[in-house]
Write an enzyme that holds these catalytic residues in place. Structure first.
Site, PDB file in Angstrom:
ATOM      1  N   CYS A 162       0.828  -1.208   0.000  1.00 59.67           N
ATOM      2  CA  CYS A 162       0.000   0.000   0.000  1.00 59.67           C
ATOM      3  C   CYS A 162       0.869   1.267   0.000  1.00 59.67           C
ATOM      4  CB  CYS A 162      -0.984  -0.072   1.165  1.00 59.67           C
ATOM      5  SG  CYS A 162      -2.461   0.895   0.860  1.00 59.67           S
ATOM      6  N   HIS A 206      -3.391  -5.170   1.792  1.00 60.11           N
ATOM      7  CA  HIS A 206      -2.619  -5.476   3.005  1.00 60.11           C
ATOM      8  C   HIS A 206      -2.536  -6.980   3.263  1.00 60.11           C
ATOM      9  CE1 HIS A 206      -2.045  -1.394   4.595  1.00 60.11           C
ATOM     10  NE2 HIS A 206      -3.106  -1.135   3.851  1.00 60.11           N
ATOM     11  N   GLU A 252      -0.479  -8.600   4.963  1.00 55.85           N
ATOM     12  CA  GLU A 252      -0.062  -8.906   6.350  1.00 55.85           C
ATOM     13  C   GLU A 252      -1.261  -9.163   7.271  1.00 55.85           C
ATOM     14  OE1 GLU A 252      -0.034  -5.995   4.953  1.00 55.85           O
ATOM     15  OE2 GLU A 252      -0.706  -4.455   6.354  1.00 55.85           O
TER      16      GLU A 252
HETATM   17  N1  GLN Z   1      -3.666   6.379   1.294  1.00 56.69           N
HETATM   18  C1  GLN Z   1      -2.309   6.097   1.705  1.00 56.69           C
HETATM   19  C2  GLN Z   1      -1.312   6.848   0.838  1.00 56.69           C
HETATM   20  O1  GLN Z   1      -1.641   7.315  -0.232  1.00 56.69           O
HETATM   21  C3  GLN Z   1      -2.029   4.598   1.645  1.00 56.69           C
HETATM   22  C4  GLN Z   1      -2.934   3.840   2.586  1.00 56.69           C
HETATM   23  C5  GLN Z   1      -2.375   2.586   3.153  1.00 56.69           C
HETATM   24  O2  GLN Z   1      -1.172   2.356   3.169  1.00 56.69           O
HETATM   25  N2  GLN Z   1      -3.252   1.763   3.668  1.00 56.69           N
HETATM   26  O3  GLN Z   1      -0.191   6.973   1.211  1.00 56.69           O
END
Ligand code: GLN
Length: 192
Positions: free
Chosen positions: A80, A174, A176
């Protein structure tokens, strides 16, 4: 082996726990340690950059002056916001948004909408079937020719890897939180 988890913010504990679980499943002798200061990166076999907030992550990396050290780590797995950190290009980033510019992928930040549009989905992928959790997730909008797709949700790429002199793994969700499969794959590549 020694795997570092970038420990500024976000899913740090979750990644430490699931990486340890993956080392047990694979019977790999491996230390899993939180890292965030200069001098902690040079002897790592792999680094995991958790999700969280990519603007915050880049600012804290900059404050600690660790960008160059991170860039030298041979194997990196980003989830992410961590995937955003790995990407060569980011859409909808802040004007001064900085990334490591290591992996030949482009991401669009917050591409599913605000936090309230976060969602969960069962997905079938090259690494098996599992439940994927997307938290204000980015979309992987472009991939370079050396990028292999590992997982899709409908037509969207949600996990991919780049194998070459170095190994990079990126997921927009995610893993994890629901599966050890991606951490197992990462550990095996670090061990190669
Ligand atoms: N919205 C976050 C970003 O743009 C990422 C969100 C996340 O890691 N769950 O950095």
């Amino acid at each position: 082996m020694k795997i570092g988890i970038l420990a500024f913010q976000g899913g740090v504990i979750e990644h430490i726990n699931v990486t340890k679980k993956a080392t047990q499943i694979l019977s790999i002798n491996c230390k899993v340690i939180p890292v965030k200061y200069k001098g902690q990166f040079s002897d790592l076999d792999g680094l995991i950059i958790p999700g969280g907030e990519s603007t915050v992550l880049h600012k804290l990396c900059e404050r600690e002056g660790i960008f160059d050290e991170i860039k030298k780590v041979k194997n990196i797995f980003g989830t992410c916001a961590g995937a955003i950190m790995l990407a060569k290009n980011v859409n909808q980033g802040l004007p001064d948004q900085k990334t490591l510019e290591l992996m030949d992928i482009e991401l669009a930040r917050n591409a599913y909408g605000p936090q309230t549009e976060s969602f969960e989905q069962d997905v079938e992928t090259k690494l098996g079937k599992f439940h994927a959790i997307f938290i204000r997730a980015p979309k992987i909008t472009k991939i370079g020719k050396n990028i292999e797709v590992l997982a899709k949700n409908n037509k969207e790429i949600i996990a991919c890897e780049e194998i070459g002199d170095r190994y990079y793994l990126a997921t927009s969700f995610h893993p994890e939180l629901t599966t050890t499969k991606f951490h197992e794959r990462f550990l095996l590549k670090c061990k190669d």
